[in-house]
Design a protein around this motif. Structure first.
Motif, PDB file in Angstrom:
ATOM      1  N   LEU A  54       0.863  -1.187   0.000  1.00  0.00           N
ATOM      2  CA  LEU A  54       0.000   0.000   0.000  1.00  0.00           C
ATOM      3  C   LEU A  54       0.897   1.234   0.000  1.00  0.00           C
ATOM      4  CD1 LEU A  54      -2.601  -1.209   2.599  1.00  0.00           C
ATOM      5  CD2 LEU A  54      -3.104  -0.612   0.244  1.00  0.00           C
ATOM      6  N   ASN A  55       0.467   2.258  -0.706  1.00  0.00           N
ATOM      7  CA  ASN A  55       1.282   3.473  -0.809  1.00  0.00           C
ATOM      8  C   ASN A  55       1.367   4.181   0.546  1.00  0.00           C
ATOM      9  OD1 ASN A  55       2.345   6.013  -1.461  1.00  0.00           O
ATOM     10  ND2 ASN A  55       1.613   5.781  -3.544  1.00  0.00           N
ATOM     11  N   PRO A  56       2.592   4.362   1.080  1.00  0.00           N
ATOM     12  CA  PRO A  56       2.730   4.931   2.422  1.00  0.00           C
ATOM     13  C   PRO A  56       2.314   6.396   2.526  1.00  0.00           C
ATOM     14  CG  PRO A  56       4.876   4.650   1.397  1.00  0.00           C
ATOM     15  CD  PRO A  56       3.883   3.975   0.506  1.00  0.00           C
ATOM     16  N   SER A  57       2.282   7.124   1.415  1.00  0.00           N
ATOM     17  CA  SER A  57       1.932   8.546   1.555  1.00  0.00           C
ATOM     18  C   SER A  57       0.477   8.862   1.229  1.00  0.00           C
ATOM     19  CB  SER A  57       2.808   9.445   0.696  1.00  0.00           C
ATOM     20  OG  SER A  57       3.856   8.797   0.139  1.00  0.00           O
ATOM     21  N   LEU A  58      -0.312   7.841   0.955  1.00  0.00           N
ATOM     22  CA  LEU A  58      -1.718   8.106   0.669  1.00  0.00           C
ATOM     23  C   LEU A  58      -2.572   7.386   1.705  1.00  0.00           C
ATOM     24  CD1 LEU A  58      -1.599   7.490  -3.190  1.00  0.00           C
ATOM     25  CD2 LEU A  58      -1.587   9.684  -2.027  1.00  0.00           C
ATOM     26  N   TYR A  68      -8.050   7.166   0.327  1.00  0.00           N
ATOM     27  CA  TYR A  68      -7.703   7.666  -1.008  1.00  0.00           C
ATOM     28  C   TYR A  68      -7.450   6.509  -1.962  1.00  0.00           C
ATOM     29  CZ  TYR A  68      -5.587  10.301  -4.749  1.00  0.00           C
ATOM     30  OH  TYR A  68      -5.324  10.851  -5.962  1.00  0.00           O
ATOM     31  N   GLN A  69      -6.700   5.516  -1.486  1.00  0.00           N
ATOM     32  CA  GLN A  69      -6.334   4.406  -2.369  1.00  0.00           C
ATOM     33  C   GLN A  69      -7.540   3.564  -2.744  1.00  0.00           C
ATOM     34  OE1 GLN A  69      -2.482   2.511  -1.420  1.00  0.00           O
ATOM     35  NE2 GLN A  69      -2.296   3.971   0.240  1.00  0.00           N
ATOM     36  N   GLU A  97      -9.725   5.655  -5.127  1.00  0.00           N
ATOM     37  CA  GLU A  97      -9.152   5.698  -6.479  1.00  0.00           C
ATOM     38  C   GLU A  97      -9.542   4.450  -7.266  1.00  0.00           C
ATOM     39  OE1 GLU A  97      -4.928   5.065  -6.687  1.00  0.00           O
ATOM     40  OE2 GLU A  97      -4.724   6.721  -8.083  1.00  0.00           O
ATOM     41  N   LYS A 118      -9.472   7.372   7.025  1.00  0.00           N
ATOM     42  CA  LYS A 118      -8.612   8.557   7.048  1.00  0.00           C
ATOM     43  C   LYS A 118      -7.184   8.222   7.445  1.00  0.00           C
ATOM     44  CE  LYS A 118     -12.348  11.464   8.758  1.00  0.00           C
ATOM     45  NZ  LYS A 118     -12.856  10.850   9.987  1.00  0.00           N
ATOM     46  N   GLU A 119      -6.921   6.955   7.760  1.00  0.00           N
ATOM     47  CA  GLU A 119      -5.598   6.618   8.278  1.00  0.00           C
ATOM     48  C   GLU A 119      -4.642   6.169   7.172  1.00  0.00           C
ATOM     49  OE1 GLU A 119      -6.185   5.657  12.891  1.00  0.00           O
ATOM     50  OE2 GLU A 119      -6.202   3.903  11.597  1.00  0.00           O
ATOM     51  N   TYR A 120      -3.360   6.140   7.534  1.00  0.00           N
ATOM     52  CA  TYR A 120      -2.324   5.726   6.586  1.00  0.00           C
ATOM     53  C   TYR A 120      -1.930   4.269   6.848  1.00  0.00           C
ATOM     54  CZ  TYR A 120      -1.777  10.563   5.213  1.00  0.00           C
ATOM     55  OH  TYR A 120      -1.999  11.796   4.715  1.00  0.00           O
ATOM     56  N   HIS A 163       0.759   2.827   7.574  1.00  0.00           N
ATOM     57  CA  HIS A 163       1.655   2.533   8.695  1.00  0.00           C
ATOM     58  C   HIS A 163       0.930   2.554  10.030  1.00  0.00           C
ATOM     59  CE1 HIS A 163       1.746   6.963   8.912  1.00  0.00           C
ATOM     60  NE2 HIS A 163       1.984   6.764  10.188  1.00  0.00           N
ATOM     61  N   GLN A 164      -0.302   3.083  10.038  1.00  0.00           N
ATOM     62  CA  GLN A 164      -1.043   3.128  11.301  1.00  0.00           C
ATOM     63  C   GLN A 164      -1.863   1.854  11.515  1.00  0.00           C
ATOM     64  OE1 GLN A 164      -2.665   7.004  10.071  1.00  0.00           O
ATOM     65  NE2 GLN A 164      -2.163   7.727  12.113  1.00  0.00           N
ATOM     66  N   MET A 186      -6.181  -4.441   1.318  1.00  0.00           N
ATOM     67  CA  MET A 186      -5.786  -4.897  -0.024  1.00  0.00           C
ATOM     68  C   MET A 186      -6.912  -5.725  -0.659  1.00  0.00           C
ATOM     69  SD  MET A 186      -2.805  -4.013  -1.207  1.00  0.00           S
ATOM     70  CE  MET A 186      -2.439  -5.264  -2.431  1.00  0.00           C
ATOM     71  N   MET A 224      -9.660  -3.502  -1.740  1.00  0.00           N
ATOM     72  CA  MET A 224      -9.297  -2.841  -2.990  1.00  0.00           C
ATOM     73  C   MET A 224      -9.467  -3.785  -4.174  1.00  0.00           C
ATOM     74  SD  MET A 224      -6.140  -0.359  -2.067  1.00  0.00           S
ATOM     75  CE  MET A 224      -5.155  -0.923  -3.397  1.00  0.00           C
TER      76      MET A 224
END
Lengths: 325, 319
Positions: A102-106, A110-111, A114, A148-150, A152-153, A163, A166
């Motif tokens: 999973l993209n760490p900055s999104l 969001y993912q 998308e 709303k979380e990332y 890594h949380q 995943m 998604m």
């Protein structure tokens, strides 16, 4: 009706040391709603085969197939763009390391959003509701917070659920799970597997489970492919294959696993196939297992073909049928 | 997040301490004392020095007989204009070239760009600047040779930023002057931005290539997202961290480059002022100039650090 039919699928990697055959003439067919397993050691080509089917190979790889039918469409006759579109609409894939997949900055939201936007579209509100519904389906109860979380949380298990959510957003007919539980705790493993099987039943979504764990296979799958050195060496119905392996490699793999109820004795060793997996740029002549095989003799320097024996496919000159008759 | 900000501020304090100690030692070397100290002990004098600095008394220039701080502030806007313009040029062009090269990895464009950037990176700036003047100003006549603006324009120095002052005239004359000033700015900015641009382009390329190999990019590809979207939304954000760090290093390269560039293009900024001070042993100006430039470098890096904390959710929202 076959959902996916692949014949003579080969994947070669161009490297500085020449061409490396990562997958050699694999033949796969999956029906709608079926659960299949692929098993093999690391480097046996099972992940590459999965990536090839999902159309995600790196540019260094070339892929060939005599037949590649997906949901009634012939993919070999399509342009790369059309093929990618058809594949991403029908096949989803989840990987071994959920957190790094999973993209760490999104944010999770969001993912997920998308993915939904690209596959079914809809207004922002509709997409949000769909995302919440998907999160609930994969067993994430506090979806509003997680949205709303990332990555890594979240824990590894939760990320794998994301995943899967998604993957579900694409409403795939086939889900490829490439060692989906290897990086997770044992208790979480069974939850994820249960989830995958539940979704398989509810959505009639075929499942291709890639693993190196026999216990997972025996509990979940209808059919198993055993891979070694980039080739499928044996395939057949799970129960029969596990209880009566025809190929010496399958037998060796089964013997090297400790089972529940096995008596512990001091000094007792698990079976260990001598030697190690051949490196793909130095494959042995003839049967790839030859140098390691306890049953091998002179004939094994000739390449064995995949042949059908009692409803099963085996790539061996000396299948172990006589042993237990 | 608060913890990492406090950590950054702590680093800032230590850098400032080291910096003032250095400039204090520098100011002690002056032929004529820069500040009238009460104490004889160097240790106490240091604190008096800090006191002077905070009160805005940075000494009196021995050649101009003017306040160093005033002199500095007078020359500073010209330099800032040049640096900001050069930095914008370096970052935008560098990023664009890096992205272009990474998406065409191994192709002729990638190879050409990377070889060119290596040349740009190894070019001595004084020579490069003069080559540019020779080609674009003297041979082709496209750009002015030197200065900030042509002599026919008489611009009131409100802010001392030429681009702003010209526009403050609010008429055709002002706008013409603005274009003229911009015209003068191009060549020095290109000269100054060449090295950072090359470094940023190379960094962008390698960082993007590393990110493009990662598993989450594979996931993004499996969703069927377009290639552009994968680069701009999924990859670039994660590749930005090392690019930001390297940009922070670039500002100090630009600061030393600006001194030479201003000299070549007769740009009336800090560089020219400082070079004159050095050649005439004006220790008060040197000490003040070095202090001010270093503070700017530190401040810029601090801003970049905050930016990278903001851009990285793992630092912003620890689990």
């Amino acid at each position: 009706m076959g959902l996916l039919q692949v014949e003579n699928l080969s994947v070669d990697f161009q490297t500085d040391n020449g061409i490396i055959p990562a997958v050699d003439r694999a033949k796969i067919s999956i029906n709608a709603g079926q659960v299949q397993g692929v098993i093999g050691e690391s480097g046996s080509g099972k992940s590459v085969m999965a990536l090839a089917i999902a159309g995600l190979l790196s540019p260094a790889a070339t892929m060939r197939a005599d037949l590649f039918n997906l949901d009634g469409h012939d993919l070999t006759r399509m342009s790369a763009g059309e093929r990618q579109k058809l594949i991403s609409n029908n096949i989803s894939i989840i990987f071994q390391e959920p957190t790094s997949s999973l993209n760490p900055s999104l944010t999770i939201g969001y993912q997920l959003d998308e993915t939904i936007r690209f596959h079914s579209g809809g207004t922002r509100k509709q997409r949000y509701d769909k995302a919440q519904e998907l999160l609930l389906q994969v067993g994430i109860i506090d979806g509003k917070r997680r949205y709303k979380e990332y990555p890594h949380q979240l824990s590894g298990g939760l990320n794998q659920r994301v995943m899967i959510a998604m993957a579900l957003a694409c409403e795939p007919k086939l889900l490829i799970a490439d060692e989906p539980t290897t990086a997770l705790d044992v208790t979480v493993q069974s939850q994820i597997l249960d989830l995958l099987l539940k979704l398989n039943e509810e959505h009639n979504m075929a499942l291709m489970l890639i693993t190196h764990d026999f216990s997972i296979l025996s509990e979940t799958t209808d059919k198993v492919y055993v891979m070694y050195g980039g080739q499928i060496v044996e395939s057949g119905r799970t129960y029969k294959l596990l209880s009566q392996p025809y190929h010496p490699y399958t037998k060796a793999l089964l013997n090297s696993v400790p089972h529940y109820g096995m008596h512990y004795r001091k000094g007792r060793r698990l079976f260990n196939l001598k030697g190690s997996t051949p490196s793909l740029d130095h494959l042995p002549v003839g049967c790839y297992l030859g140098p390691r095989c306890p049953y091998a003799n002179r004939k094994c320097v000739q390449t064995p073909e995949l042949r059908t024996l009692k409803g099963r496919k085996v790539r061996c000159h000396f299948p172990l049928i006589e042993d237990d008759s | 997040m608060i913890a990492s900000i406090l950590k950054q501020l702590g680093t800032l304090l230590i850098s400032l301490l080291g910096l003032t100690v250095l400039t204090f030692i520098l100011s002690q070397q002056s032929d004529t004392p820069i500040h009238p100290y009460q104490s004889d002990s160097a240790f106490i004098q240091y604190f008096e020095y800090i006191q002077f600095l905070i009160n805005g008394d940075w000494g009196i220039s021995s050649i101009h007989k003017r306040s160093v701080l005033k002199d500095f502030l007078q020359h500073f806007p010209a330099t800032i204009e040049l640096i900001v313009f050069a930095m914008i040029l370096a970052v935008t062009t560098g990023l664009a070239l890096g992205i272009l090269a990474s998406t065409r990895r191994g192709g002729w464009l990638d190879n050409t760009l990377m070889t060119t950037s290596l040349v740009g990176y190894s070019m001595p700036i004084f020579w490069w600047g003069m080559l540019l003047v020779l080609l674009f100003s003297l041979t082709l006549g496209w750009t002015p040779v030197a200065g900030r603006i042509s002599f026919e324009y008489d611009i009131q120095p409100f802010t001392r930023f030429m681009l702003i002052d010209t526009l403050l005239h609010h008429n055709k004359y002002g706008f013409d002057a603005f274009l003229n000033a911009l015209h003068h700015l191009i060549l020095p900015a290109v000269t100054l931005s060449t090295i950072p641009m090359a470094i940023i382009a190379r960094m962008t390329r390698s960082s993007l290539l590393a990110v493009l190999k990662s598993e989450y990019i594979r996931t993004a590809r499996s969703k069927g997202i377009s290639k552009q979207r994968i680069i701009w939304v999924h990859a670039l954000r994660n590749a930005l961290q090392p690019i930001l760090t390297i940009s922070g290093v670039q500002i100090s390269i630009i600061m030393s480059g600006v001194i030479i560039t201003e000299y070549i293009f007769a740009w009336p900024g800090i560089g020219k002022w400082l070079l004159e001070a050095v050649s005439r042993r004006d220790f008060a100006s040197i000490q003040g100039g070095v202090l001010a430039l270093s503070i700017i470098v530190i401040a810029f890096n601090l801003v970049l650090d905050f930016l990278s904390i903001y851009l990285n959710p793992r630092l912003r929202r620890p689990s």
